[in-house]
Enzyme design. Structure first.
Site, short mmCIF file in Angstrom:
data_model
loop_
_atom_site.label_atom_id
_atom_site.label_comp_id
_atom_site.label_asym_id
_atom_site.label_seq_id
_atom_site.Cartn_x
_atom_site.Cartn_y
_atom_site.Cartn_z
N LYS A 194 65.70 47.95 30.10
CA LYS A 194 64.81 48.79 30.52
C LYS A 194 64.31 49.70 29.30
O LYS A 194 62.92 49.53 29.16
CB LYS A 194 65.15 49.78 31.56
N ASN A 195 65.28 50.21 28.70
CA ASN A 195 64.83 51.15 27.70
C ASN A 195 64.37 50.22 26.26
O ASN A 195 63.82 51.01 25.26
CB ASN A 195 65.87 51.89 27.27
N ARG B 237 58.84 57.79 32.11
CA ARG B 237 59.25 58.59 30.57
C ARG B 237 58.48 57.60 29.59
O ARG B 237 58.08 57.92 28.68
CB ARG B 237 60.66 58.60 30.57
N CYS C 8 63.27 60.81 34.88
CA CYS C 8 64.31 61.44 35.70
C CYS C 8 64.43 63.10 35.00
O CYS C 8 64.28 63.49 34.02
CB CYS C 8 65.54 60.98 35.52
N ARG D 177 63.90 68.18 28.91
CA ARG D 177 63.29 67.06 28.30
C ARG D 177 62.21 67.16 27.42
O ARG D 177 60.80 66.57 27.89
CB ARG D 177 63.27 65.87 29.35
N PRO D 178 61.97 68.10 26.57
CA PRO D 178 60.77 68.35 25.92
C PRO D 178 60.45 67.14 24.99
O PRO D 178 61.32 66.17 24.93
CB PRO D 178 61.05 69.54 24.96
N ASP E 50 73.92 57.59 29.67
CA ASP E 50 73.09 56.95 31.00
C ASP E 50 74.37 56.33 31.85
O ASP E 50 74.29 55.89 33.09
CB ASP E 50 72.28 55.55 30.65
C1 UD1 Z 1 65.87 57.97 26.56
C2 UD1 Z 1 66.17 56.87 27.51
C3 UD1 Z 1 67.10 57.58 28.54
C4 UD1 Z 1 68.44 57.95 27.71
C5 UD1 Z 1 67.97 58.82 26.72
C6 UD1 Z 1 69.34 59.08 25.73
C7 UD1 Z 1 64.09 55.72 27.71
C8 UD1 Z 1 62.64 55.62 28.19
N1 UD1 Z 1 64.95 56.73 28.12
O1 UD1 Z 1 65.23 59.11 26.70
O2 UD1 Z 1 67.46 56.57 29.58
O3 UD1 Z 1 69.30 58.67 28.82
O4 UD1 Z 1 67.26 58.16 25.63
O5 UD1 Z 1 69.94 57.85 25.22
O6 UD1 Z 1 64.14 55.25 26.54
N2 UD1 Z 1 64.80 66.01 22.76
C9 UD1 Z 1 64.26 67.25 22.40
N3 UD1 Z 1 62.86 67.08 21.93
C10 UD1 Z 1 62.39 65.87 21.86
C11 UD1 Z 1 62.99 64.57 22.16
C12 UD1 Z 1 64.41 64.89 22.47
O7 UD1 Z 1 64.73 68.35 22.45
O8 UD1 Z 1 61.16 65.80 21.47
C13 UD1 Z 1 66.29 66.27 23.23
C14 UD1 Z 1 66.59 65.90 24.51
O9 UD1 Z 1 66.37 66.81 25.41
C15 UD1 Z 1 68.01 65.20 24.84
C16 UD1 Z 1 68.13 64.59 23.37
O10 UD1 Z 1 67.26 65.30 22.49
O11 UD1 Z 1 68.83 66.51 24.50
C17 UD1 Z 1 67.94 63.21 23.28
O12 UD1 Z 1 66.80 62.72 23.88
P1 UD1 Z 1 65.93 61.34 23.57
O13 UD1 Z 1 66.93 60.62 22.95
O14 UD1 Z 1 64.87 61.60 23.14
O15 UD1 Z 1 65.81 60.80 25.31
P2 UD1 Z 1 64.82 60.18 25.83
O16 UD1 Z 1 64.06 59.34 24.84
O17 UD1 Z 1 63.98 61.23 26.68
#
Ligand code: UD1
Length: 407
Positions: free
Chosen positions: A22-23, A91, A115, A120-121, A301
């Site tokens: 998926k990702n 997402r 989710c 999740r900023p 995950d």
């Molecule tokens: C992606 C995956 C999700 C997985 C996650 C971590 C997709 C569509 N989703 O989510 O399934 O659980 O990676 O492997 O691929 N953060 C910030 N600011 C930002 C971006 C991230 O503070 O702008 C923080 C998040 O709150 C979290 C951490 O960084 O604590 C990692 O998040 P991130 O790797 O960005 O997750 P997603 O891309 O949302």
């Protein structure tokens, strides 16, 4: 609301084939907008993919499936205002920001969904765009992104973020000059996007520890690409082997699963791998403490599905990636589970789970409730299972084939 009824206690064993990730599929579908036409194979049959394709259609792209391959043609791409409610439903829609700055001078887009895992900023994405000289204005529920002269430079992420790393790669792949993303995510899904873009003619490399270098190119070419296998789906079915007996998991990229195999071994399972097939056999489960981290650490995950094993043998989970990914624990506790949540740590005590009516609140947490229902005594009803269909291809069919009793 869609629900399933699970009669617990059946023995599960047998073979399962893992689908595309998926990702990887979501960003690679969006990355295909950087050339005229792409053919993608091994696309998972999940609702997040269908919703993303609907968004692409709404902005002028065309797609079709031929012999299980997805063909995306973006020559007709003509809309730069993305206020579709579907943007806020998934997402992966945030990748449109990075891809579409290559196609339009300005875009207007709503905030992504996904989710609820605590905070999740998307500030890393937006701050990174600004470092590339892209103007970003946040206006209530919309983001206005205006491409000025995209400049190259060095972006250091505060912490590795899968979404931000991929979005910044997409935004800078056609810059003039070289961009560096430091403290980048190196998850297999990020590497899959890099591989796909490089096949299209991009010049992207992981130069050293967590540094991605992007040398801009003028044009990207039409290509065919196979999406990599889903390591989270593989890890989930591996856990079924750990809970029930013996499962053979086909179409596995073992290099993506090292930390998962380590945790399965710590749980006491016998794990072996041969030529794309991972075999997991149950032994007496041992108490363990699971700690999630960015790749190559144990994936966040998988912590919710693995929590179900801890209801048998006890242990703790510390989630170092998200601060509140424990919506499943309250539901498992309704099933006679005994889990205490304290910040980003849970303590799980061994109990015998008993069937109950529970609700899936997020994708992986929802799957953990299905697994809990499979080992519980009696009947479990899991409500809102559409959320599980967002990320697990044909999960009910696959579980029934392994011997689950699901109605
Ligand atoms: C992606 C995956 C999700 C997985 C996650 C971590 C997709 C569509 N989703 O989510 O399934 O659980 O990676 O492997 O691929 N953060 C910030 N600011 C930002 C971006 C991230 O503070 O702008 C923080 C998040 O709150 C979290 C951490 O960084 O604590 C990692 O998040 P991130 O790797 O960005 O997750 P997603 O891309 O949302």
């Amino acid at each position: 609301m869609k629900y399933i009824r699970i009669i617990g206690g059946n023995h599960l064993s047998g073979d399962v084939i893992i689908d595309g990730a998926k990702n990887s599929a979501l960003p690679n579908i969006v990355a295909s907008l950087l050339c005229d036409e792409c053919v993608l194979s091994n696309i998972p049959n999940i609702s997040d993919v269908s919703k993303l394709l609907e968004i692409l259609k709404s902005i002028g792209c065309e797609y079709k499936y031929e012999s299980e391959k997805l063909i995306i043609n973006s020559e007709g791409l003509n809309r730069n205002v993305l206020d579709n409610s579907l943007i806020g439903d998934i997402r992966g829609s945030y990748y449109l920001m990075g891809a579409l700055v290559n196609r339009f001078d300005a875009i207007v887009i709503s905030y992504p969904g996904g989710c609820n895992l605590g905070s999740r900023p998307i500030d890393y994405h937006l701050d990174g765009f600004k470092k590339l000289g892209i103007k970003v204005e946040e206006d209530n529920d919309r983001i206005v992104i205006t491409k000025k002269d995209v400049i190259v430079g060095k972006i250091t992420l505060p912490k590795p973020s899968v979404g931000a790393t991929i979005n910044l790669i997409l935004a800078s792949v056609r810059c003039v000059g070289e961009t560096f993303i430091e403290n980048a995510s190196i998850e297999p899904e990020v590497q899959d996007v890099i591989q796909f873009l490089n096949k299209m003619g991009a010049n992207i490399s992981l130069t050293s520890e967590r540094v991605v270098s992007i040398k801009g190119v003028n044009k990207l070419n039409n290509v065919e690409y196979k999406i990599k296998a889903d390591r989270i789906e593989a890890g989930t079915y591996a856990l079924i082997g750990a809970l029930f007996g013996s499962v053979n998991i086909f179409n596995v990229d073992i290099g993506d699963l090292k930390s998962t195999v380590d945790v399965l071994s710590d749980l006491g399972c016998d794990v072996s791998y041969n030529n794309g097939v991972l075999e997991v056999r149950r032994n007496k489960l041992k108490r363990i403490n699971i700690v999630t981290d960015v790749f190559p650490g144990f994936p966040t995950d998988l912590q919710q599905p693995f929590t179900v094993a801890l209801t048998r043998c006890g242990g703790t989970v510390t989630d170092n990636v998200f601060d509140n990914r424990f919506s499943n624990c309250k539901e498992i506790n309704k099933m006679n589970g005994h889990i205490n949540v304290c910040g980003n740590v849970i303590q799980v005590y061994p109990t015998k789970l008993i069937g109950e009516m529970v609700t899936a609140k997020d994708l992986r947490g929802g799957m953990s409730l299905v697994l809990a229902g499979l080992i519980a005594e009696g009947e479990t009803v899991v409500e809102d299972v559409e959320i599980i269909e967002r990320g697990y291809t044909n999960f009910v069919k696959k579980l029934i084939k392994l011997g689950a009793k699901i109605i």
